[in-house]
Design an enzyme around this catalytic site. Structure first.
Site, PDB file in Angstrom:
ATOM      1  N   ARG A 173      45.118  53.817  42.025  1.00  0.00           N
ATOM      2  CA  ARG A 173      44.028  52.820  41.824  1.00  0.00           C
ATOM      3  C   ARG A 173      43.828  53.436  40.137  1.00  0.00           C
ATOM      4  NH1 ARG A 173      41.027  50.192  46.064  1.00  0.00           N
ATOM      5  NH2 ARG A 173      40.096  51.766  47.483  1.00  0.00           N
ATOM      6  N   ASP A 214      44.062  37.841  48.933  1.00  0.00           N
ATOM      7  CA  ASP A 214      45.525  37.960  50.206  1.00  0.00           C
ATOM      8  C   ASP A 214      45.452  36.544  50.892  1.00  0.00           C
ATOM      9  OD1 ASP A 214      47.589  39.008  51.142  1.00  0.00           O
ATOM     10  OD2 ASP A 214      46.557  40.893  51.831  1.00  0.00           O
TER      11      ASP A 214
END
Ligand code: PRP
Length: 172
Positions: free
Chosen positions: A162, A100
């Site tokens: 997840r 990111d």
């Protein structure tokens, strides 16, 4: 449970891309032993799927880091769990689920480099280049994605989702 999540990459698309990545990595490391470093927690699913498809001898170790702060000035990365084994002289491939800002990987690559591996490369399932604050060289990328909040395949939203078998976009 999934009402606010739309599919970005289906289970089949992710599996196919990981197969391609594994082929490429197996070719690039032919004749060598490869040491995978899985960065907890998000990368566990990707690491498993990739590792199963590699045709070179593989060993795996795990590391955990956390980062504090955000924005363009914060972001201190802290080592939470170190590797179990030294990496000096080994062919190391760091496995990430997403890059990111680049802060985590920038820290990790420097940290790993200091341990003098024979080679050091970086593999990520997802890359959000638009969010980059710190430059990072990525050797293997699954998908370049826009700046959306993604979950599944190891990626969480408040520790949830997840376990989704696909990459989804969540709009909380
Ligand atoms: C994610 C990802 C990277 C990091 C990337 O981990 O696995 O380690 O963030 O972000 P950056 O490029 O902005 O540094 P996260 O902190 O969400 O931990 P987790 O894998 O345990 O969910």
């Amino acid at each position: 449970m999934n009402e606010n999540i739309s599919v970005m990459y289906s289970e089949e698309q992710v599996a196919e891309r990981i197969r391609q990545m594994a082929e490429q990595i197996s070719r690039d490391y032919a004749g060598k032993k490869l040491h995978l470093i899985c960065i907890l927690k998000g990368s566990v699913f990707f690491t498993c799927e990739l590792a199963k498809r590699l045709t070179v001898p593989v060993t795996i170790d795990f590391m955990s880091v956390s980062s504090y702060g955000n924005g363009t000035t914060g972001g201190v990365v802290r080592l939470v769990k170190d590797l179990d084994e030294p990496i000096e002289g080994r062919h190391v491939l760091i496995i990430e689920d997403i890059i990111d800002s680049g802060r985590t990987l920038s820290y990790l690559m420097q940290n790993m480099h200091n341990r003098r591996p024979a080679s050091l490369k970086l593999c990520t399932l997802l890359d959000k280049p638009d969010r980059r604050v710190t430059e990072v060289h990525v050797d293997y990328t699954g998908f370049e994605i826009p700046d959306e909040f993604v979950v599944g395949y190891g990626l969480d939203y408040a520790q949830k989702y997840r376990n989704l078998p696909y990459i989804g976009v969540i709009r909380p």
